[in-house]
Structures are given as C-alpha cells and as structure tokens.
Design a protein around this motif. Structure first.
Motif, short mmCIF file in Angstrom:
data_model
loop_
_atom_site.label_atom_id
_atom_site.label_comp_id
_atom_site.label_asym_id
_atom_site.label_seq_id
_atom_site.Cartn_x
_atom_site.Cartn_y
_atom_site.Cartn_z
N VAL A 169 -1.54 7.10 -3.18
CA VAL A 169 -0.94 6.37 -2.06
C VAL A 169 -1.47 4.94 -2.04
CG1 VAL A 169 -0.74 6.23 0.46
CG2 VAL A 169 -0.46 8.44 -0.70
N LYS A 170 -2.75 4.75 -2.26
CA LYS A 170 -3.34 3.41 -2.30
C LYS A 170 -2.69 2.58 -3.41
CE LYS A 170 -7.63 3.25 -1.43
NZ LYS A 170 -9.09 3.33 -1.37
N LYS A 171 -2.49 3.18 -4.58
CA LYS A 171 -1.84 2.48 -5.69
C LYS A 171 -0.39 2.14 -5.35
CE LYS A 171 -1.17 2.83 -10.70
NZ LYS A 171 0.18 2.33 -10.74
N ASP A 172 0.32 3.08 -4.73
CA ASP A 172 1.70 2.82 -4.34
C ASP A 172 1.80 1.69 -3.32
OD1 ASP A 172 2.66 4.73 -6.10
OD2 ASP A 172 2.90 6.27 -4.56
N LEU A 173 0.85 1.62 -2.39
CA LEU A 173 0.86 0.53 -1.42
C LEU A 173 0.60 -0.82 -2.11
CD1 LEU A 173 -0.88 2.02 1.73
CD2 LEU A 173 1.49 1.24 1.52
N LYS A 174 -0.27 -0.84 -3.10
CA LYS A 174 -0.49 -2.07 -3.87
C LYS A 174 0.79 -2.46 -4.60
CE LYS A 174 -5.46 -1.63 -4.52
NZ LYS A 174 -6.54 -1.34 -5.45
N ASN A 175 1.48 -1.47 -5.16
CA ASN A 175 2.76 -1.73 -5.83
C ASN A 175 3.78 -2.28 -4.83
OD1 ASN A 175 1.67 -0.70 -8.18
ND2 ASN A 175 2.73 1.26 -8.03
N PHE A 176 3.83 -1.73 -3.61
CA PHE A 176 4.75 -2.21 -2.57
C PHE A 176 4.42 -3.67 -2.25
CE2 PHE A 176 5.60 -2.95 2.00
CZ PHE A 176 6.99 -2.84 1.97
N LYS A 177 3.13 -3.97 -2.08
CA LYS A 177 2.70 -5.34 -1.78
C LYS A 177 3.18 -6.30 -2.87
CE LYS A 177 -1.59 -8.04 -1.22
NZ LYS A 177 -1.34 -8.72 0.04
N GLU A 178 2.95 -5.95 -4.12
CA GLU A 178 3.37 -6.81 -5.23
C GLU A 178 4.89 -6.96 -5.25
OE1 GLU A 178 1.67 -5.21 -8.82
OE2 GLU A 178 -0.37 -5.46 -8.06
N PHE A 179 5.60 -5.86 -5.03
CA PHE A 179 7.07 -5.88 -5.05
C PHE A 179 7.61 -6.80 -3.96
CE2 PHE A 179 11.15 -4.19 -3.55
CZ PHE A 179 11.88 -4.20 -4.73
N ILE A 180 7.19 -6.60 -2.72
CA ILE A 180 7.78 -7.36 -1.61
C ILE A 180 7.31 -8.81 -1.60
CG2 ILE A 180 6.09 -6.68 0.17
CD1 ILE A 180 9.93 -7.06 0.62
N GLU A 181 6.06 -9.05 -1.96
CA GLU A 181 5.58 -10.43 -1.98
C GLU A 181 6.20 -11.23 -3.12
OE1 GLU A 181 1.21 -9.74 0.12
OE2 GLU A 181 1.28 -10.40 -1.97
N SER A 182 6.45 -10.60 -4.26
CA SER A 182 7.06 -11.32 -5.38
C SER A 182 8.52 -11.66 -5.08
CB SER A 182 6.95 -10.52 -6.68
OG SER A 182 7.78 -9.38 -6.64
N ARG A 183 9.19 -10.81 -4.31
CA ARG A 183 10.58 -11.06 -3.94
C ARG A 183 10.66 -12.05 -2.79
NH1 ARG A 183 14.75 -8.30 -5.27
NH2 ARG A 183 15.69 -8.67 -3.24
N GLY A 184 9.77 -11.90 -1.81
CA GLY A 184 9.80 -12.75 -0.62
C GLY A 184 10.86 -12.36 0.39
N ALA A 185 11.71 -11.40 0.01
CA ALA A 185 12.77 -10.94 0.90
C ALA A 185 13.07 -9.48 0.58
CB ALA A 185 14.03 -11.78 0.71
N GLU A 186 13.60 -8.79 1.55
CA GLU A 186 13.93 -7.38 1.37
C GLU A 186 15.21 -7.22 0.56
OE1 GLU A 186 15.27 -8.51 5.61
OE2 GLU A 186 14.04 -9.31 4.01
N THR A 187 15.41 -6.04 -0.03
CA THR A 187 16.63 -5.76 -0.80
C THR A 187 17.75 -5.27 0.10
OG1 THR A 187 15.93 -3.49 -1.25
CG2 THR A 187 15.32 -5.17 -2.88
N GLY A 188 17.46 -5.03 1.37
CA GLY A 188 18.44 -4.57 2.33
C GLY A 188 17.71 -4.18 3.61
#
Length: 151
Positions: free
Chosen positions: A124-143
């Motif tokens: 779960v900790k790793k998945d949250l880090k992945n979420f952080k990287e995903f959303i911060e790199s995009r800067g916006a949500e996909t929907g």
C-alpha cells in the motif's frame, strides 16, 4: 482480520487528488497488483488483481463517497474479502494528505505469512508513492465523478 493504514502527501489540490481517485479504471496505472477494474455502475466495480503470483477477481461496492473528502468500499463477491476507505485532507491550496485504510482477511498460507511480515502495508505504501508520482507528473486528473454516496 488485518488492518493497514498508510498516508502520503501529494502536491496537487484536494479536488485533483480526489477526482483522480474516483477514476477506478485508471488504478492499474499506479496500483501494482491491479490488473484491471471495470466500472459496472456508479457504485459497483469488478476487480482483477494479481498478488504474489495468484490471480483473483472480486466485486466491490462504494458504500460512502463525499467529494474531496472520502471514498469507502467493501467487497461484495469473489475471492477476496476486504473493505477500506481513502480520505483526502487539504493541507494547502496546492497539497493534499491522502490516507488509505484497508481491512482484509488473508487467505492461504502465502497471504497469512505475508501479513505477518507487513507485506500488505509495504504494498500500500508503494502504491501511494506510485499515485503521488502519477498525479504530480500529470498535474491534472484523468477524469472525475463528483457524486455523493451516503453511508
């Protein structure tokens, strides 16, 4: 029953973090164990996961959802028994604290051993880090899905 609680701060506004979390079909982009999620209704999803090399499928129901605050769910059928919630807390205009709580019942020797050594918490900790990287790199949500589901 095993309980996992993990938290991470993300550098996006609370509405962006929340909106992304409502896009369940995008979870495989940042949740390592998730193979696919199919949204079958506003409050129902079908999951295919692979944990420790073991594939499982289950359905989940959103039991509570409040925009920019909380998404809670429970499994409703299939091979995995669990429930959980994700909460979103505005820290500043541009940062959010995301907290995940998952309660699950380990099945089989591998999962029971893994739970004893904290493998679930680590995942779960790793998945949250992945979420952080995903959303911060995009800067916006996909929907976004801004519906409200009362408990």
């Amino acid at each position: 029953m095993v309980q996992i609680i993990e938290t991470i701060d993300v550098d996006v506004p609370v509405n962006v973090a929340y909106n992304q979390w409502t896009q369940f079909e995008n979870f495989p982009k940042f949740l390592d164990e998730v193979e696919s999620i199919t949204q079958t209704g506003d409050t129902h999803t079908h999951w295919k996961v692979k944990v420790g090399g073991i594939e499982r499928e289950f359905d989940a129901e959103i039991t509570e959802q409040h925009p920019d605050e909380r998404v809670a769910w429970t499994s409703t059928g299939g091979e995995t028994e669990h429930a959980g919630a994700v909460t979103f807390h505005k820290l500043t205009e541009t940062s959010t604290r995301v907290t995940v709580q998952i309660d699950w019942e380990p099945e089989g020797l591998l999962e029971k051993l893994g739970s004893l050594v904290g493998a679930g918490s680590h995942a779960v900790k790793k998945d949250l880090k992945n979420f952080k990287e995903f959303i911060e790199s995009r800067g916006a949500e996909t929907g976004a899905w801004r519906g409200d589901v009362k408990a």
